[in-house]
Design a protein around this motif. Sequence first.
Motif, PDB file in Angstrom:
ATOM      1  N   GLU A 143      48.906 -41.795 -14.970  1.00 33.44           N
ATOM      2  CA  GLU A 143      48.311 -40.473 -14.790  1.00 33.44           C
ATOM      3  C   GLU A 143      48.258 -40.083 -13.324  1.00 33.44           C
ATOM      4  O   GLU A 143      48.153 -40.919 -12.425  1.00 33.44           O
ATOM      5  CB  GLU A 143      46.897 -40.427 -15.385  1.00 33.44           C
ATOM      6  CG  GLU A 143      45.882 -41.301 -14.692  1.00 33.44           C
ATOM      7  CD  GLU A 143      44.472 -41.110 -15.213  1.00 33.44           C
ATOM      8  OE1 GLU A 143      44.259 -40.308 -16.144  1.00 33.44           O
ATOM      9  OE2 GLU A 143      43.553 -41.767 -14.682  1.00 33.44           O
ATOM     10  N   ALA A 146      43.315 -34.650  -9.399  1.00 31.49           N
ATOM     11  CA  ALA A 146      42.926 -34.668 -10.810  1.00 31.49           C
ATOM     12  C   ALA A 146      41.427 -34.416 -10.899  1.00 31.49           C
ATOM     13  O   ALA A 146      40.663 -34.820 -10.011  1.00 31.49           O
ATOM     14  CB  ALA A 146      43.270 -36.022 -11.426  1.00 31.49           C
ATOM     15  N   ASP A 147      41.007 -33.772 -11.963  1.00 35.90           N
ATOM     16  CA  ASP A 147      39.582 -33.474 -12.128  1.00 35.90           C
ATOM     17  C   ASP A 147      38.738 -34.739 -12.114  1.00 35.90           C
ATOM     18  O   ASP A 147      37.599 -34.733 -11.635  1.00 35.90           O
ATOM     19  CB  ASP A 147      39.361 -32.707 -13.426  1.00 35.90           C
ATOM     20  CG  ASP A 147      39.859 -31.279 -13.367  1.00 35.90           C
ATOM     21  OD1 ASP A 147      40.055 -30.677 -14.429  1.00 35.90           O
ATOM     22  OD2 ASP A 147      40.072 -30.764 -12.249  1.00 35.90           O
ATOM     23  N   SER A 148      39.286 -35.819 -12.619  1.00 36.29           N
ATOM     24  CA  SER A 148      38.517 -37.063 -12.744  1.00 36.29           C
ATOM     25  C   SER A 148      38.171 -37.696 -11.400  1.00 36.29           C
ATOM     26  O   SER A 148      37.269 -38.535 -11.320  1.00 36.29           O
ATOM     27  CB  SER A 148      39.298 -38.069 -13.599  1.00 36.29           C
ATOM     28  OG  SER A 148      40.559 -38.348 -13.014  1.00 36.29           O
ATOM     29  N   VAL A 149      38.879 -37.322 -10.334  1.00 37.63           N
ATOM     30  CA  VAL A 149      38.628 -37.930  -9.020  1.00 37.63           C
ATOM     31  C   VAL A 149      38.175 -36.912  -7.986  1.00 37.63           C
ATOM     32  O   VAL A 149      37.817 -37.292  -6.860  1.00 37.63           O
ATOM     33  CB  VAL A 149      39.874 -38.669  -8.492  1.00 37.63           C
ATOM     34  CG1 VAL A 149      40.372 -39.676  -9.520  1.00 37.63           C
ATOM     35  CG2 VAL A 149      40.981 -37.700  -8.106  1.00 37.63           C
ATOM     36  N   LYS A 185      34.233 -45.950  -9.911  1.00 40.99           N
ATOM     37  CA  LYS A 185      33.705 -46.184 -11.251  1.00 40.99           C
ATOM     38  C   LYS A 185      34.591 -47.211 -11.962  1.00 40.99           C
ATOM     39  O   LYS A 185      35.776 -47.323 -11.643  1.00 40.99           O
ATOM     40  CB  LYS A 185      33.707 -44.878 -12.054  1.00 40.99           C
ATOM     41  CG  LYS A 185      32.914 -43.752 -11.413  1.00 40.99           C
ATOM     42  CD  LYS A 185      33.033 -42.483 -12.222  1.00 40.99           C
ATOM     43  CE  LYS A 185      32.240 -41.350 -11.590  1.00 40.99           C
ATOM     44  NZ  LYS A 185      32.340 -40.094 -12.369  1.00 40.99           N
ATOM     45  N   GLU A 243      36.052 -47.022 -14.638  1.00 40.03           N
ATOM     46  CA  GLU A 243      37.220 -46.354 -15.213  1.00 40.03           C
ATOM     47  C   GLU A 243      38.302 -46.033 -14.192  1.00 40.03           C
ATOM     48  O   GLU A 243      39.384 -45.551 -14.544  1.00 40.03           O
ATOM     49  CB  GLU A 243      36.822 -45.075 -15.967  1.00 40.03           C
ATOM     50  CG  GLU A 243      35.963 -44.118 -15.174  1.00 40.03           C
ATOM     51  CD  GLU A 243      34.484 -44.290 -15.471  1.00 40.03           C
ATOM     52  OE1 GLU A 243      34.007 -45.446 -15.556  1.00 40.03           O
ATOM     53  OE2 GLU A 243      33.789 -43.251 -15.597  1.00 40.03           O
ATOM     54  N   ASP A 244      38.034 -46.283 -12.920  1.00 34.88           N
ATOM     55  CA  ASP A 244      39.074 -46.147 -11.888  1.00 34.88           C
ATOM     56  C   ASP A 244      39.960 -47.397 -11.822  1.00 34.88           C
ATOM     57  O   ASP A 244      40.960 -47.403 -11.093  1.00 34.88           O
ATOM     58  CB  ASP A 244      38.447 -45.911 -10.515  1.00 34.88           C
ATOM     59  CG  ASP A 244      37.715 -44.582 -10.422  1.00 34.88           C
ATOM     60  OD1 ASP A 244      36.633 -44.551  -9.796  1.00 34.88           O
ATOM     61  OD2 ASP A 244      38.219 -43.589 -10.963  1.00 34.88           O
TER      62      ASP A 244
END
Length: 121
Positions: A46, A61-64, A87, A89-90
Amino acid sequence: QVQLEESGGGLAQAGGSLRLSCHASGPPFSRYVMGWFRQAPEKDREFVAALKWSTSWTHYADSVKGRFTISRDSDKNAIYLQMDNLKPEDTAVYYCNAGDAISTQHGGEYWGQGTQVIVSS
């Protein structure tokens, strides 16, 4: 031929920080877009962040967003990914990427070998 070499991965605790480096060699990079992708176990690769070398335009990306910062050093032909407030999830293998353009789905033409990041909770 563009060559990309990542470094700086490792183990961090949740809430901690790591800084990834990508040193590039080959043609002048002023025309390239460079970026970072990641691949977690059993997941697809991703998009994480991108930077246009000539203008320093960036995209995340929105997640970071708000936690990671992509930057470059022209003198060293390098880009960096400063990762803060990590996190679990990283956790992933992080890849440096470059090309005339970068698709957030497929990336650009050139890839590094990857560097492992593990975030413990």
